[in-house]
Design a protein around this motif. Structure first.
Motif, short mmCIF file in Angstrom:
data_model
loop_
_atom_site.label_atom_id
_atom_site.label_comp_id
_atom_site.label_asym_id
_atom_site.label_seq_id
_atom_site.Cartn_x
_atom_site.Cartn_y
_atom_site.Cartn_z
N LYS A 1 -0.17 10.05 13.99
CA LYS A 1 0.41 8.82 13.40
C LYS A 1 1.76 9.14 12.78
CE LYS A 1 -4.05 6.64 12.34
NZ LYS A 1 -4.90 6.07 11.26
N VAL A 2 2.78 8.37 13.16
CA VAL A 2 4.13 8.69 12.71
C VAL A 2 4.88 7.43 12.27
CG1 VAL A 2 4.24 10.65 14.30
CG2 VAL A 2 5.22 8.43 15.00
N ALA A 3 5.91 7.66 11.47
CA ALA A 3 6.92 6.66 11.18
C ALA A 3 8.21 7.10 11.86
CB ALA A 3 7.13 6.54 9.67
N ILE A 4 9.05 6.15 12.21
CA ILE A 4 10.30 6.46 12.91
C ILE A 4 11.49 5.96 12.09
CG2 ILE A 4 11.69 6.02 14.98
CD1 ILE A 4 9.12 5.61 16.53
N ALA A 5 12.45 6.86 11.90
CA ALA A 5 13.73 6.49 11.29
C ALA A 5 14.76 6.52 12.41
CB ALA A 5 14.10 7.47 10.19
N ALA A 6 14.98 5.36 13.04
CA ALA A 6 15.84 5.29 14.23
C ALA A 6 17.21 4.74 13.87
CB ALA A 6 15.19 4.40 15.29
N SER A 7 18.24 5.39 14.37
CA SER A 7 19.59 4.89 14.18
C SER A 7 19.90 3.77 15.17
CB SER A 7 20.60 6.03 14.36
OG SER A 7 20.37 6.69 15.59
N TYR A 8 19.14 3.72 16.26
CA TYR A 8 19.42 2.79 17.36
C TYR A 8 19.18 1.32 17.00
CZ TYR A 8 17.64 7.13 19.58
OH TYR A 8 17.36 8.42 19.91
N ALA B 1 15.13 1.28 20.30
CA ALA B 1 14.10 2.00 19.56
C ALA B 1 12.70 1.67 20.06
CB ALA B 1 14.22 1.69 18.07
N GLN B 2 12.50 0.43 20.52
CA GLN B 2 11.18 0.04 21.04
C GLN B 2 10.81 0.83 22.29
OE1 GLN B 2 8.92 -1.66 19.57
NE2 GLN B 2 10.13 -2.53 17.90
N ASP C 1 2.69 6.19 25.09
CA ASP C 1 2.21 6.77 26.36
C ASP C 1 1.83 8.24 26.19
OD1 ASP C 1 2.53 4.36 27.63
OD2 ASP C 1 4.45 4.87 28.56
N GLY C 2 2.43 8.89 25.19
CA GLY C 2 2.11 10.28 24.91
C GLY C 2 0.98 10.46 23.91
N GLY C 3 0.29 9.36 23.55
CA GLY C 3 -0.87 9.44 22.66
C GLY C 3 -0.55 9.39 21.19
N VAL C 4 0.66 8.93 20.84
CA VAL C 4 1.10 8.89 19.45
C VAL C 4 1.11 7.44 18.97
CG1 VAL C 4 2.98 9.44 17.85
CG2 VAL C 4 2.52 10.95 19.82
N THR C 5 0.62 7.20 17.75
CA THR C 5 0.63 5.88 17.15
C THR C 5 1.79 5.76 16.16
OG1 THR C 5 -1.77 5.69 17.32
CG2 THR C 5 -0.68 4.24 15.74
N VAL C 6 2.62 4.75 16.36
CA VAL C 6 3.74 4.50 15.44
C VAL C 6 3.28 3.47 14.41
CG1 VAL C 6 6.10 3.64 15.23
CG2 VAL C 6 5.45 5.05 17.21
N VAL C 7 3.22 3.88 13.14
CA VAL C 7 2.72 2.98 12.10
C VAL C 7 3.85 2.18 11.44
CG1 VAL C 7 0.65 4.33 11.67
CG2 VAL C 7 2.73 4.82 10.35
N SER C 8 5.07 2.66 11.55
CA SER C 8 6.21 1.90 11.04
C SER C 8 7.49 2.41 11.68
CB SER C 8 6.33 2.00 9.51
OG SER C 8 6.71 3.31 9.12
N MET C 9 8.49 1.52 11.75
CA MET C 9 9.77 1.92 12.32
C MET C 9 10.90 1.21 11.61
SD MET C 9 11.32 1.61 16.17
CE MET C 9 11.57 -0.15 16.06
N GLY C 10 11.90 2.00 11.23
CA GLY C 10 13.14 1.43 10.73
C GLY C 10 14.22 1.66 11.77
N SER C 11 14.84 0.59 12.26
CA SER C 11 15.95 0.74 13.20
C SER C 11 17.21 0.24 12.51
CB SER C 11 15.70 -0.04 14.50
OG SER C 11 15.54 -1.41 14.23
N HIS C 12 18.30 0.96 12.74
CA HIS C 12 19.50 0.72 11.94
C HIS C 12 20.66 0.12 12.74
CE1 HIS C 12 18.14 2.47 8.10
NE2 HIS C 12 17.27 3.05 8.91
N VAL D 1 21.26 10.25 5.72
CA VAL D 1 20.11 10.61 6.56
C VAL D 1 18.84 10.70 5.70
CG1 VAL D 1 19.15 12.33 8.13
CG2 VAL D 1 21.60 11.82 8.20
N VAL D 2 18.95 11.32 4.53
CA VAL D 2 17.81 11.40 3.62
C VAL D 2 17.33 10.00 3.25
CG1 VAL D 2 17.04 12.09 1.33
CG2 VAL D 2 18.43 13.66 2.69
N ALA D 3 18.26 9.11 2.95
CA ALA D 3 17.89 7.74 2.59
C ALA D 3 17.21 7.02 3.74
CB ALA D 3 19.12 6.97 2.13
N MET D 4 17.71 7.24 4.96
CA MET D 4 17.13 6.61 6.15
C MET D 4 15.69 7.07 6.36
SD MET D 4 18.80 6.65 9.99
CE MET D 4 20.37 5.95 9.45
#
Length: 239
Positions: A120-127, A132-133, A141-152, A168-171
């Motif tokens: 289970k991961v969160a994503i900090a995406a610049s895209y 990002a989707q 498809d690789g068996g990973v669950t995305v629980v949240s995503m921030g796209s910028h 980057v730290v803030a993102m």
């Protein structure tokens, strides 16, 4: 000394790799070849062109004098937009052109998460969100669950390359989620290799960045990955 050759699109954070090579002198060589870019844009059509076999084969030919033991297509968006099957065909073509094992940053994320036992991961995406989707779908498809995503919504790699460490730290901090076992930072255009431990300290969990997993996967193609200082949980740091 192992040599992981890097095919890197355009100019943004390619200096992350020689700076790391200097810091861990003697552990790995990381020669970089800049691959050609049609349009610097985080847009699906531009990214499909960016990751075309012709551009990558040209890059592999330029890398040949460095005699790499493995080659990485050091680009996340220019691999995940092809989907799992298309990205696999892409790295097979790179391996054939280079004559050595190859992979890409998108597969590096999936394999690094598997290595750490993280699902289970969160994503900090610049895209932008639509790009990002595609990464979310690739991870799924690789068996990973995305629980949240921030796209910028940052459109160009060049702009991403100018982000300061504090940004980057803030993102990463903003993208974190209580259910996430790690935070992913998927853009190789972002300078991250000098601040992995700072990022992990900010969220109290592993942080996997594009440039970090690219180096890890390149080494993993060759055998057990050595513990390297300053590169966080993935490289044997405290967890």
């Amino acid at each position: 000394m192992p040599t992981v050759g890097l095919l890197y699109p355009g100019h943004s954070a390619e200096d992350d790799f020689p700076a790391l090579e200097d810091r861990i002198a003697g552990a790995v060589r990381l020669p970089v070849v800049i691959t050609s870019v049609g349009e610097d844009a985080h847009r699906v059509d531009a990214l499909l062109d960016l990751g075309s076999n012709t551009r990558l084969a040209d890059g592999a030919a330029q890398l040949a004098p460095q005699k790499p033991d493995a080659v990485m297509w050091a680009c996340t968006s220019g691999s995940f937009v092809f989907g799992m099957e298309g990205a696999a065909e892409q790295v097979s073509a790179v391996a054939a052109a280079a004559g050595v094992p190859a992979s890409s940053t998108s597969f590096a994320f999936v394999d690094a998460l598997r290595h750490l036992g993280i699902r289970k991961v969160a994503i900090a995406a610049s895209y932008p969100d639509d790009v990002a989707q595609h990464f979310v779908g690739f991870l799924s498809d690789g068996g990973v669950t995305v629980v949240s995503m921030g796209s910028h919504g940052i459109v160009t790699a060049a702009e991403v390359g100018t982000l300061e460490p504090s940004q980057v730290v803030a993102m990463v901090t903003a993208a974190d989620h209580p259910d996430a076992e790690a935070v992913l930072v998927p853009d190789t255009a972002m300078h991250t290799l000098a601040i992995i431990e700072e990022l992990e300290a900010a969220v109290g969990k592993p942080v996997l960045t594009a440039n970090q997993v690219t180096v890890w996967k390149g080494l993993e193609l060759l055998g057990p990955v050595p513990a390297l200082p300053g590169l966080g949980a993935l490289f044997g740091g405290a967890r």
